[in-house]
Every structure is written in C-alpha cells, then in structure tokens.
Design a protein around this motif. Sequence first.
Motif, PDB file in Angstrom:
ATOM      1  N   ALA A 172      51.546  71.390 -14.722  1.00  0.00           N
ATOM      2  CA  ALA A 172      50.568  70.326 -14.878  1.00  0.00           C
ATOM      3  C   ALA A 172      50.654  69.075 -13.900  1.00  0.00           C
ATOM      4  N   ARG A 173      52.032  68.856 -13.472  1.00  0.00           N
ATOM      5  CA  ARG A 173      52.203  67.556 -12.707  1.00  0.00           C
ATOM      6  C   ARG A 173      51.814  67.941 -11.334  1.00  0.00           C
ATOM      7  N   GLU A 174      52.031  69.496 -10.967  1.00  0.00           N
ATOM      8  CA  GLU A 174      51.883  69.878  -9.596  1.00  0.00           C
ATOM      9  C   GLU A 174      50.454  69.776  -9.320  1.00  0.00           C
ATOM     10  N   LEU A 175      49.622  70.241 -10.224  1.00  0.00           N
ATOM     11  CA  LEU A 175      48.254  70.588 -10.359  1.00  0.00           C
ATOM     12  C   LEU A 175      47.119  69.208 -10.293  1.00  0.00           C
ATOM     13  N   ILE A 176      47.774  68.604 -11.170  1.00  0.00           N
ATOM     14  CA  ILE A 176      46.771  67.194 -11.079  1.00  0.00           C
ATOM     15  C   ILE A 176      46.377  66.350  -9.961  1.00  0.00           C
ATOM     16  N   PRO A 177      47.489  66.225  -9.023  1.00  0.00           N
ATOM     17  CA  PRO A 177      47.140  65.609  -7.859  1.00  0.00           C
ATOM     18  C   PRO A 177      46.354  66.429  -6.889  1.00  0.00           C
ATOM     19  N   VAL A 178      46.466  67.878  -6.963  1.00  0.00           N
ATOM     20  CA  VAL A 178      45.896  68.776  -5.994  1.00  0.00           C
ATOM     21  C   VAL A 178      44.385  68.867  -6.367  1.00  0.00           C
ATOM     22  N   ALA A 190      29.081  75.432  -7.399  1.00  0.00           N
ATOM     23  CA  ALA A 190      29.160  77.031  -7.720  1.00  0.00           C
ATOM     24  C   ALA A 190      28.229  77.237  -9.053  1.00  0.00           C
ATOM     25  N   VAL A 191      28.439  76.041  -9.879  1.00  0.00           N
ATOM     26  CA  VAL A 191      27.701  76.387 -11.132  1.00  0.00           C
ATOM     27  C   VAL A 191      26.363  76.273 -11.086  1.00  0.00           C
ATOM     28  N   SER A 192      25.719  75.351  -9.994  1.00  0.00           N
ATOM     29  CA  SER A 192      24.170  75.052  -9.998  1.00  0.00           C
ATOM     30  C   SER A 192      23.701  76.137  -9.206  1.00  0.00           C
ATOM     31  N   LEU A 193      24.506  76.966  -8.680  1.00  0.00           N
ATOM     32  CA  LEU A 193      23.886  78.397  -7.761  1.00  0.00           C
ATOM     33  C   LEU A 193      24.082  79.479  -8.714  1.00  0.00           C
ATOM     34  N   GLY A 194      24.445  79.055  -9.842  1.00  0.00           N
ATOM     35  CA  GLY A 194      24.408  80.305 -11.135  1.00  0.00           C
ATOM     36  C   GLY A 194      25.717  81.015 -11.415  1.00  0.00           C
ATOM     37  N   ALA A 195      26.752  80.468 -11.032  1.00  0.00           N
ATOM     38  CA  ALA A 195      27.884  81.027 -11.471  1.00  0.00           C
ATOM     39  C   ALA A 195      28.420  80.770 -12.844  1.00  0.00           C
ATOM     40  N   ASN A 196      28.757  81.589 -13.390  1.00  0.00           N
ATOM     41  CA  ASN A 196      29.281  81.368 -14.883  1.00  0.00           C
ATOM     42  C   ASN A 196      30.610  80.761 -14.959  1.00  0.00           C
ATOM     43  N   GLY A 197      31.269  80.054 -15.663  1.00  0.00           N
ATOM     44  CA  GLY A 197      32.610  79.576 -15.991  1.00  0.00           C
ATOM     45  C   GLY A 197      33.619  80.197 -15.402  1.00  0.00           C
ATOM     46  N   TRP A 198      33.796  81.745 -15.749  1.00  0.00           N
ATOM     47  CA  TRP A 198      34.932  82.380 -15.038  1.00  0.00           C
ATOM     48  C   TRP A 198      34.849  82.610 -13.724  1.00  0.00           C
ATOM     49  N   GLN A 199      33.534  82.872 -13.097  1.00  0.00           N
ATOM     50  CA  GLN A 199      33.322  82.922 -11.715  1.00  0.00           C
ATOM     51  C   GLN A 199      33.547  81.813 -10.942  1.00  0.00           C
ATOM     52  N   MET A 200      33.132  80.728 -11.326  1.00  0.00           N
ATOM     53  CA  MET A 200      33.665  79.403 -10.846  1.00  0.00           C
ATOM     54  C   MET A 200      35.165  79.466 -10.684  1.00  0.00           C
ATOM     55  N   PHE A 201      35.778  79.631 -11.845  1.00  0.00           N
ATOM     56  CA  PHE A 201      37.276  79.515 -11.793  1.00  0.00           C
ATOM     57  C   PHE A 201      38.119  80.420 -10.779  1.00  0.00           C
ATOM     58  N   TRP A 202      37.858  81.610 -10.843  1.00  0.00           N
ATOM     59  CA  TRP A 202      38.437  82.725 -10.163  1.00  0.00           C
ATOM     60  C   TRP A 202      37.953  82.458  -8.591  1.00  0.00           C
ATOM     61  N   ARG A 203      36.422  82.022  -8.211  1.00  0.00           N
ATOM     62  CA  ARG A 203      36.468  82.033  -6.887  1.00  0.00           C
ATOM     63  C   ARG A 203      36.450  80.868  -6.181  1.00  0.00           C
ATOM     64  N   VAL A 204      36.278  79.761  -7.058  1.00  0.00           N
ATOM     65  CA  VAL A 204      36.361  78.267  -6.378  1.00  0.00           C
ATOM     66  C   VAL A 204      37.738  77.541  -6.642  1.00  0.00           C
ATOM     67  N   THR A 205      37.924  77.485  -7.993  1.00  0.00           N
ATOM     68  CA  THR A 205      39.215  76.192  -8.401  1.00  0.00           C
ATOM     69  C   THR A 205      40.336  77.117  -8.068  1.00  0.00           C
ATOM     70  N   LEU A 206      40.774  78.576  -8.643  1.00  0.00           N
ATOM     71  CA  LEU A 206      41.751  79.053  -8.166  1.00  0.00           C
ATOM     72  C   LEU A 206      42.127  79.069  -6.730  1.00  0.00           C
ATOM     73  N   PRO A 207      41.384  79.486  -6.018  1.00  0.00           N
ATOM     74  CA  PRO A 207      42.083  79.495  -4.410  1.00  0.00           C
ATOM     75  C   PRO A 207      42.033  78.453  -3.769  1.00  0.00           C
ATOM     76  N   ASN A 208      41.360  77.238  -4.217  1.00  0.00           N
ATOM     77  CA  ASN A 208      41.819  75.896  -3.978  1.00  0.00           C
ATOM     78  C   ASN A 208      43.148  75.298  -4.335  1.00  0.00           C
ATOM     79  N   MET A 209      43.404  75.624  -5.417  1.00  0.00           N
ATOM     80  CA  MET A 209      44.809  75.163  -6.105  1.00  0.00           C
ATOM     81  C   MET A 209      45.930  76.042  -5.905  1.00  0.00           C
ATOM     82  N   LYS A 210      45.865  77.144  -5.256  1.00  0.00           N
ATOM     83  CA  LYS A 210      46.737  78.281  -5.383  1.00  0.00           C
ATOM     84  C   LYS A 210      48.021  77.977  -4.987  1.00  0.00           C
TER      85      LYS A 210
END
Lengths: 295, 277
Positions: A172-178, A190-210
Amino acid sequence: MHPSLETSVDTNSSKRRRGAKAGAGGGINTLLIGIALLYLSMLLFVPLVAIFVKAFEKGFGVYWAAITESDALSAVRLTLFVTAIVVPLNTLFGIAAAWAVTKFHFRGKQVLVSLVELPFSVSPVIAGLIFVLLFSPGGVLGPWFVEHGLNIIFSVPGIIIATIFVTLPFVARELIPVLEARGGSEEEAAVSLGANGWQMFWRVTLPNMKWGLLYGIILCSARSIGEFGAVSVVSGRIRGLTNTMPLHVEILYNEYQFSAAFAVASLMSILAVITLIMKSFMEWKTEQRANREVH
Amino acid sequence: MKKNRSHVLPGFGLSLGFAIFYLSLIVLIPLSMVFIETAQLGWDEWFRIVTSERVIHSYKISFGTSLAAAGINAVFGLIVAWVLVRCTFPGKRLLDALIDLPFALPTAVAGITLTTLYSENGWIGQFFAPLNIKIAFTPLGITVALIFIGLPFVVRMVQPVLQNLDKEVEEAAESLGASRFQTFRKVIFPELLPALLSGFSLAFARGLGEYGSVVFIAGNMPMKTEIAPLLIMTKLEQFDYAGATAIASVMLVISFVCLILINLFQIWCRKDRLAKG
C-alpha cells in the motif's frame, strides 16, 4: 514512516549543476567523505561482507551441508510457504487500499492512511503478543479454536497471521504515491470509452503502477522472509515444523554452529541485496522518466 | 470535479470495504486486545508491574540506547546525506544503494553479524579491546545495533531536502560575504532541521521496539542489558501474559505518542512553509 521506500524524483539538470560545483569543496568535503565512508563501512559494508566470509569460513562443504541439512530445508520450505500466502493477501489489500485512497474523496481518508502505516510503529514482539492474547487457549478466541481442533499459536497459522500484520503496509505504501501522481484521468477516459472495471484495471491502472507494485511486493517478501521478533513469539520453535529461516539461524547461532548459522543467513542476505539492486533500478527508471519529461 | 470522479470510476465500495475489513481483522481488533487485557488487569496490578525495578530498568535501557543511537545517527546521517548530495567520488551510487541495507536485511542476520564483528576478538571489536572498550554484551553493543537499524531514517529524510535546496540563496549569502560555516549555519541548517528532527524521531521510535538485532548483541542481563521488548518476550516464555501485556501497553502508548508528535510536527512544518510562501 519509512522515508527510504519512496523513490526520490529530482530533475537531472539541477543535479548536474551541483555536481559541477562540488569539486570546489576542497578540504572540508574530503574530510566529510572520509567520515561518511568510515561510518558506513563499519556499519554496513563490513557486516555485509562478513556474512559471506563467515558463511564460507570452513569451506564450501560445510556451507553446502548447512543449507541442505533436513532442518534447514524444512525451515526454507516453511518460510517460502508463509511468504507465498502472506504476500498475495497483502498485495490484494495494498491495491484495494491504494485505489480507495487515491481515486476517491471521503471522510476519514487521512485516518485510513495512518492506520495502514500503524504496524510499522508497533514493536514486532508486541505484534506477536497480540495474537497470543487472541488465540492462546486462555485467550479471547482461543477456546473456540481449541474446541474445533484448530491450533493457531505455536503452529503455522500463527506464524502466517503475525507475518501478515508486520508486512501489511509495504505494498500500500509503495502504491499510494504512484497512483496519486498519476491522477484518475486515464481511468476516466477508459471508462467513458466503454471499458468495464476489469478492463480498466488490467489495461490502464496495472501497467501504470507495475514498477511500484513490483517493488512493494519485493519489499513485502523480503520482510516476511526475514521477520524474526513477531514470528519468534507465536512460533513454538519446533524444529522441522514451526521453525522459519530466521529462527533456524538463531538456533544454530545459540548452539555455537556459527558457520552453519551464517550459511543460512547468507541465503537471506542475497535476497536483501536483490532488494537493494531493485530499488536502485527503480530510482534510475524514475530519473529517466523525469529527464524525458524535462526535455 | 473530484466529486464527479467518484461517480465515474468503479470499485469505491469494494476497495474501501475490503481495506477496512482487512485492517480491522488484522490490525485493529488484535491491537485492541492489549488495552482490553490491561483494563482487566486492574489499575493497582498494572501499576505494580510497570513500576517494578526490573521493568523500570528495561525502560531506562531501551530509552537511553534508542536516544543515543538516534542522536549519533542524526549527526552522522547529516554528514552522509551531505556527502551523497554535494560531493562526487567513485562508488557513490553503490554507497547510496547500501544505505537501505538495514531495511532489507533480516534483523536476526544483522544481530548475529554485528555481534560477531563487535565482540572482543571480532574484526572491529579487536580495535576497541586494547582501549578497554567492550562493545558486544554491553549497553554500547545495544546502541551499535540500534544505530544500524536507524541509519537509513535520517539520511533518507535529509537527502531529498538537501537536493531540492535552492542553490541561489547560498550563493547570495556567500556573495554578501558570509563564510562557508556561516552559510551552513544560517542558511542551510534551518532548512534541513525539520527533516533532521523527523529522521531522528523515526529512528528513535524504531529503536524502542527493535528486538531481532538487539537480542544477540545485548547479552540480556536483567537490570543491565535487558531491553523492554526482550522483557516482554521473557514474560511470555514464562506464560506471564498479564505481565507481558502491562509492559506492552506502556510501550504501545509511547510509540503512539511518538507517531502523533511526528505527524503533527510534519503538518506544522508544511503549514509554516506554506505561510512563508
């Protein structure tokens, strides 16, 4: 709590300017470098080298025997088993907590952030004690577990839960600042272009915080492999059954089997060195990114 | 705009709910046990335990050694941070990476290594033995272990502040005729002081609770080199849960007070900085 866990971002241009000036420092700076080198060698460099020298002092044969002996192997197995359960749970918690804290606004958010860091300020011995108070046969929940034939204290579940407590803040400590630095606009797009929650997480959030996630996981693993105080309280130190690697090191050391103790210790130290390399690599990455954004 | 965001992005209820559930289960409920058990103990009994001679001694030793270690780390941590930011020399990157070793190395490994090195015939201890200074198995040994454990805090707090310090202010001071020492004392040091104090308190708080690296080097003699966490451990091994809990309750309150003070201090510094512009 742990300042070092944040990677420092500094623009390279200002660093270079300072580097150029440092040459003019002269005598005082040389003296200070000397003091710093002596201080760090006595406390960090010499001890790190000593672990490996002491481990191989009696030859490779003794080293190999120490780490392949059956009690050592079962300690390694138990430690890895505990880590394999603790790290995924704390990773899941870290992602959930960081997501809630950085992407939404709610009352008591600062309290939640402080609570996440709470385990850092609790002595490991007290971390063990609280689970003894909860789960020992005379404790609050103990009688219920005993009735159902479940032993928590002085057995593996106790070790797992105490380790979860101690290593809870790392991911948690590492992810919060990122996540905070990234903001929420990419996810919103991503969401407004029609992605659902999982798609958003796997394709946007996860790559950004890897990278932050990876470093958090490595820190969490390093600490759960090395945790001593808390585990020492809740484990019965039964050889072959509830003995983790750090406890095994303690037993060997107290039996004056120094070479064997340092052999097992050297295995854990390799992991510590990997953690340090990983952190330097992450800082280098952040610096590069900052550089790219400047130019 | 921020209100809007919470409507667009999914997972608020799920993530917050899970985080709070997990925290309560692992941290809050178990920690509250210390205070519930202490309450059951009764005031008189609690007071008798925490003021007994052996316990008072262990608090004194824990406090004294943590304070000494944090103080030494404040002085040398400042020097190390200065050298890492302002000087160039070969191997600097390696040294910078090495600073975090105490966070990454298992405490038990640190404990046995420092004991071996700082005992009378160890690599480092042998240089102190002729001077009649014994390090391992004395309060000095505990201090060495706590210096090791607390080393990264001051360096890592001061380093970024020093890095972001505006060089122009220093140059202005120097061009107005200030000596190097005056520039440091009047211009640089006040800027570093909040970070230095935060690092000091973090190292102190960490030292109070430290167990793994200390038990090996301490020698663990009651009244002489027995730290409070070790006394908790001893009581637990004798199944004296009430005694262990009473000692722990005092330690917990002290570390919470430390934590609150550090947080307040950091908030105060931030406000002060904002007020100055």
